[in-house]
Write a protein that holds these residues in place. Structure first.
Motif, PDB file in Angstrom:
ATOM      1  N   ARG A 114      41.725  40.787  37.839  1.00 27.03           N
ATOM      2  CA  ARG A 114      41.408  39.374  37.980  1.00 27.03           C
ATOM      3  C   ARG A 114      41.971  38.846  39.300  1.00 27.03           C
ATOM      4  O   ARG A 114      42.979  39.366  39.795  1.00 27.03           O
ATOM      5  N   VAL A 115      41.341  37.832  39.828  1.00 27.13           N
ATOM      6  CA  VAL A 115      41.858  37.121  40.996  1.00 27.13           C
ATOM      7  C   VAL A 115      42.800  36.034  40.498  1.00 27.13           C
ATOM      8  O   VAL A 115      42.483  35.307  39.553  1.00 27.13           O
ATOM      9  N   THR A 116      43.977  35.926  41.119  1.00 24.51           N
ATOM     10  CA  THR A 116      44.945  34.912  40.696  1.00 24.51           C
ATOM     11  C   THR A 116      45.081  33.775  41.703  1.00 24.51           C
ATOM     12  O   THR A 116      45.474  32.671  41.337  1.00 24.51           O
ATOM     13  N   SER A 117      44.796  34.031  42.966  1.00 19.93           N
ATOM     14  CA  SER A 117      44.786  32.989  44.000  1.00 19.93           C
ATOM     15  C   SER A 117      43.687  33.327  44.995  1.00 19.93           C
ATOM     16  O   SER A 117      43.465  34.499  45.296  1.00 19.93           O
ATOM     17  N   GLY A 118      43.040  32.302  45.532  1.00 17.31           N
ATOM     18  CA  GLY A 118      42.023  32.573  46.534  1.00 17.31           C
ATOM     19  C   GLY A 118      41.569  31.309  47.219  1.00 17.31           C
ATOM     20  O   GLY A 118      41.673  30.207  46.681  1.00 17.31           O
ATOM     21  N   GLY A 119      41.075  31.468  48.425  1.00 16.83           N
ATOM     22  CA  GLY A 119      40.574  30.341  49.201  1.00 16.83           C
ATOM     23  C   GLY A 119      40.201  30.823  50.590  1.00 16.83           C
ATOM     24  O   GLY A 119      40.094  32.019  50.842  1.00 16.83           O
ATOM     25  N   PHE A 120      40.025  29.859  51.505  1.00 16.74           N
ATOM     26  CA  PHE A 120      39.723  30.218  52.884  1.00 16.74           C
ATOM     27  C   PHE A 120      41.022  30.266  53.670  1.00 16.74           C
ATOM     28  O   PHE A 120      41.901  29.418  53.490  1.00 16.74           O
ATOM     29  N   GLY A 121      41.179  31.270  54.550  1.00 23.25           N
ATOM     30  CA  GLY A 121      42.369  31.389  55.389  1.00 23.25           C
ATOM     31  C   GLY A 121      42.081  30.845  56.780  1.00 23.25           C
ATOM     32  O   GLY A 121      41.491  31.565  57.600  1.00 23.25           O
ATOM     33  N   PRO A 122      42.457  29.606  57.069  1.00 25.95           N
ATOM     34  CA  PRO A 122      42.107  29.007  58.365  1.00 25.95           C
ATOM     35  C   PRO A 122      42.622  29.791  59.571  1.00 25.95           C
ATOM     36  O   PRO A 122      41.944  29.863  60.598  1.00 25.95           O
ATOM     37  N   SER A 123      43.815  30.387  59.476  1.00 22.58           N
ATOM     38  CA  SER A 123      44.370  31.102  60.632  1.00 22.58           C
ATOM     39  C   SER A 123      43.697  32.445  60.859  1.00 22.58           C
ATOM     40  O   SER A 123      43.641  32.921  61.989  1.00 22.58           O
TER      41      SER A 123
ATOM     42  N   ARG B  25      38.050  32.511  44.139  1.00 24.08           N
ATOM     43  CA  ARG B  25      39.231  31.751  43.736  1.00 24.08           C
ATOM     44  C   ARG B  25      39.840  32.258  42.439  1.00 24.08           C
ATOM     45  O   ARG B  25      39.313  33.151  41.773  1.00 24.08           O
ATOM     46  N   SER B  26      40.970  31.652  42.104  1.00 24.13           N
ATOM     47  CA  SER B  26      41.719  32.010  40.902  1.00 24.13           C
ATOM     48  C   SER B  26      40.821  32.011  39.667  1.00 24.13           C
ATOM     49  O   SER B  26      40.008  31.106  39.472  1.00 24.13           O
ATOM     50  N   GLY B  27      40.982  33.041  38.845  1.00 25.53           N
ATOM     51  CA  GLY B  27      40.242  33.125  37.586  1.00 25.53           C
ATOM     52  C   GLY B  27      39.030  34.032  37.629  1.00 25.53           C
ATOM     53  O   GLY B  27      38.500  34.403  36.585  1.00 25.53           O
ATOM     54  N   ALA B  28      38.591  34.396  38.830  1.00 17.22           N
ATOM     55  CA  ALA B  28      37.407  35.267  38.919  1.00 17.22           C
ATOM     56  C   ALA B  28      37.740  36.657  38.389  1.00 17.22           C
ATOM     57  O   ALA B  28      38.732  37.259  38.800  1.00 17.22           O
ATOM     58  N   PRO B  29      36.919  37.193  37.462  1.00 19.87           N
ATOM     59  CA  PRO B  29      37.167  38.558  36.970  1.00 19.87           C
ATOM     60  C   PRO B  29      36.785  39.595  38.018  1.00 19.87           C
ATOM     61  O   PRO B  29      35.883  39.379  38.831  1.00 19.87           O
ATOM     62  N   LEU B  30      37.495  40.738  37.986  1.00 19.76           N
ATOM     63  CA  LEU B  30      37.220  41.844  38.896  1.00 19.76           C
ATOM     64  C   LEU B  30      36.640  43.016  38.106  1.00 19.76           C
ATOM     65  O   LEU B  30      37.102  43.310  36.999  1.00 19.76           O
ATOM     66  N   MET B  31      35.669  43.694  38.718  1.00 21.86           N
ATOM     67  CA  MET B  31      34.997  44.812  38.061  1.00 21.86           C
ATOM     68  C   MET B  31      34.891  45.992  39.012  1.00 21.86           C
ATOM     69  O   MET B  31      34.980  45.826  40.235  1.00 21.86           O
ATOM     70  N   ASP B  32      34.684  47.182  38.438  1.00 21.29           N
ATOM     71  CA  ASP B  32      34.372  48.344  39.272  1.00 21.29           C
ATOM     72  C   ASP B  32      32.853  48.406  39.485  1.00 21.29           C
ATOM     73  O   ASP B  32      32.114  47.521  39.030  1.00 21.29           O
ATOM     74  N   GLU B  33      32.394  49.455  40.164  1.00 24.19           N
ATOM     75  CA  GLU B  33      30.956  49.579  40.485  1.00 24.19           C
ATOM     76  C   GLU B  33      30.075  49.568  39.249  1.00 24.19           C
ATOM     77  O   GLU B  33      28.934  49.113  39.285  1.00 24.19           O
ATOM     78  N   ASP B  34      30.619  50.065  38.138  1.00 24.62           N
ATOM     79  CA  ASP B  34      29.830  50.168  36.909  1.00 24.62           C
ATOM     80  C   ASP B  34      29.908  48.917  36.047  1.00 24.62           C
ATOM     81  O   ASP B  34      29.361  48.886  34.937  1.00 24.62           O
ATOM     82  N   GLY B  35      30.627  47.886  36.536  1.00 26.90           N
ATOM     83  CA  GLY B  35      30.726  46.637  35.783  1.00 26.90           C
ATOM     84  C   GLY B  35      31.845  46.605  34.766  1.00 26.90           C
ATOM     85  O   GLY B  35      31.914  45.683  33.948  1.00 26.90           O
ATOM     86  N   ASN B  36      32.725  47.625  34.788  1.00 25.31           N
ATOM     87  CA  ASN B  36      33.871  47.625  33.868  1.00 25.31           C
ATOM     88  C   ASN B  36      34.951  46.669  34.371  1.00 25.31           C
ATOM     89  O   ASN B  36      35.237  46.611  35.573  1.00 25.31           O
ATOM     90  N   SER B  37      35.577  45.953  33.455  1.00 22.29           N
ATOM     91  CA  SER B  37      36.643  45.020  33.821  1.00 22.29           C
ATOM     92  C   SER B  37      37.868  45.788  34.305  1.00 22.29           C
ATOM     93  O   SER B  37      38.361  46.689  33.614  1.00 22.29           O
ATOM     94  N   ILE B  38      38.377  45.435  35.500  1.00 23.73           N
ATOM     95  CA  ILE B  38      39.531  46.156  36.056  1.00 23.73           C
ATOM     96  C   ILE B  38      40.632  45.218  36.559  1.00 23.73           C
ATOM     97  O   ILE B  38      41.645  45.667  37.083  1.00 23.73           O
TER      98      ILE B  38
END
Length: 367
Positions: A311-320, A296-309
């Motif tokens: 962020r997630v701005t929206s997220g959830g389950f897609g029913p369709s 969901r929104s706010g989760a940080p995104l990283m590369d394989e080495d753990g470097n910050s690259i």
């Protein structure tokens, strides 16, 4: 959560209460979040039949006067003169740094007359920005008080015909004033074919009853509206767009006509052209988690080495689509479709694949 007493109430609030809505605060309004069917059924009903949304929290502004075209071209990266009467255009309201104050729909209703539909959470800031610019032009700029409804889904056109409103001549992003003080556009926020209809409050309850008399139509709340727009890859201002986001990073260059990108004299034009020339540092992308856990929104995104690259701005389950869906920003060199990134969720690393932001194909009536 806002103090419930300070929230603005919808004109049709009693209708929603009678329908069993569960309410919550959104952008300063008391809004229906879900109805008894629940978010999953509401979402899928919109994809299969016709979902009715009360979006009266959105703000409508009217611009008219001899300077209306020039005013809009200054306020937004827009070629207002190129709009035909009855044509709508998605556009942006930028600050001097090309940050996105809001995203808007502008519709031409006459030679010197336009409607602007703005997001609820930004209405006051939008109005202040527009009024500041309007001082230099021969225009009047004012709020239009209406109930605003959206009917979305494959049965929407037919349901409206049965309710006494035939909008079958409209195609996607066109509009008409079908009755005195009514405004109707073929557009929406779900990826489905559908309509948005503004009408006087004293006529709204009867119109709603005529729509809901058709068993293919049902009330849909904000929760399903959010999952529908996320599956369709459509941005939510305040999450996916804000004043720290520019149109280049947000992958919204398509909304700005080519001639305007080069020569337009809109607010933020100088900063916009500099960002284009230098290249955006990040890009908005779709993100598909490899697990069943929504990110969901706010989760940080990283590369394989753990470097910050990013962020997630929206997220959830897609029913369709049957799996979690997310949207976010990734550093430009890594923002290629097919790349793998990792989201951090409560101390766990969730692998995510970069994909197109459009998870559920658009089904607009283009012609």
């Amino acid at each position: 959560m806002s103090d419930q007493k300070s929230l603005i109430h919808l004109p049709l609030e009693a209708v929603h209460e009678e329908a069993g809505a569960r309410f919550g605060a959104f952008a300063g309004w008391r809004m229906p979040l879900t109805y008894p069917a629940g978010v999953m059924k509401e979402h899928q009903h919109t994809r299969d039949e016709a979902g009715l949304f009360d979006i009266s929290h959105m703000r409508i502004f009217e611009v008219k006067g001899a300077g209306a075209v020039d005013f809009l071209n200054r306020a937004c990266p827009l070629d207002a003169a190129a709009l035909e009467t009855g044509q709508s255009k998605y556009t942006l309201l930028l600050n001097d740094q090309a940050g996105i104050i809001d995203d808007l729909i502008v519709t031409r209703l006459g030679t010197d007359r336009f409607y602007i539909v703005a997001n609820a959470g930004n209405a006051q800031k939008d109005e202040a920005q527009f009024k500041s610019i309007a001082k230099d032009f021969d225009v009047t700029f004012e709020k239009v008080e209406r109930v605003l409804l959206a009917l979305q889904g494959p049965a929407a056109e037919d349901v409206l015909v049965n309710a006494g409103l035939d909008l079958s001549d409209l195609t996607f992003m066109t509009a008409v004033e079908p009755r005195e003080n009514w405004f109707a556009a073929r557009s929406g926020y779900t990826g489905e074919d559908g309509f948005e209809i503004a009408l006087p409050a004293d006529e709204a309850q009867r119109f709603v009853s005529s729509i809901l008399a058709d068993e293919r139509a049902m009330w849909i709340g904000l929760a399903a509206r959010d999952s529908l727009r996320l599956e369709a890859g459509l941005c939510l201002h305040g999450q996916d767009l804000d004043e720290n986001t520019d149109p280049v990073s947000a992958a919204l260059l398509w909304a700005i006509p080519k001639s305007v990108r080069e020569d337009g004299n809109f607010v933020g034009a100088e900063a916009f052209r500099r960002i284009r020339a230098e290249g955006a540092k990040e890009k908005r992308v779709g993100l598909k988690p490899e697990s069943r856990q929504p990110v969901r929104s706010g989760a940080p995104l990283m590369d394989e080495d753990g470097n910050s690259i990013g962020r997630v701005t929206s997220g959830g389950f897609g029913p369709s689509v049957g799996h979690p869906v997310s949207m976010g920003y990734v550093a430009k060199p890594l923002a290629e479709i097919g790349n793998k990134v990792f989201a951090e969720v409560r101390g766990n690393r969730i692998p995510m694949e970069i994909v197109s932001p459009i998870f559920s194909p658009h089904r607009y009536r283009k012609g």
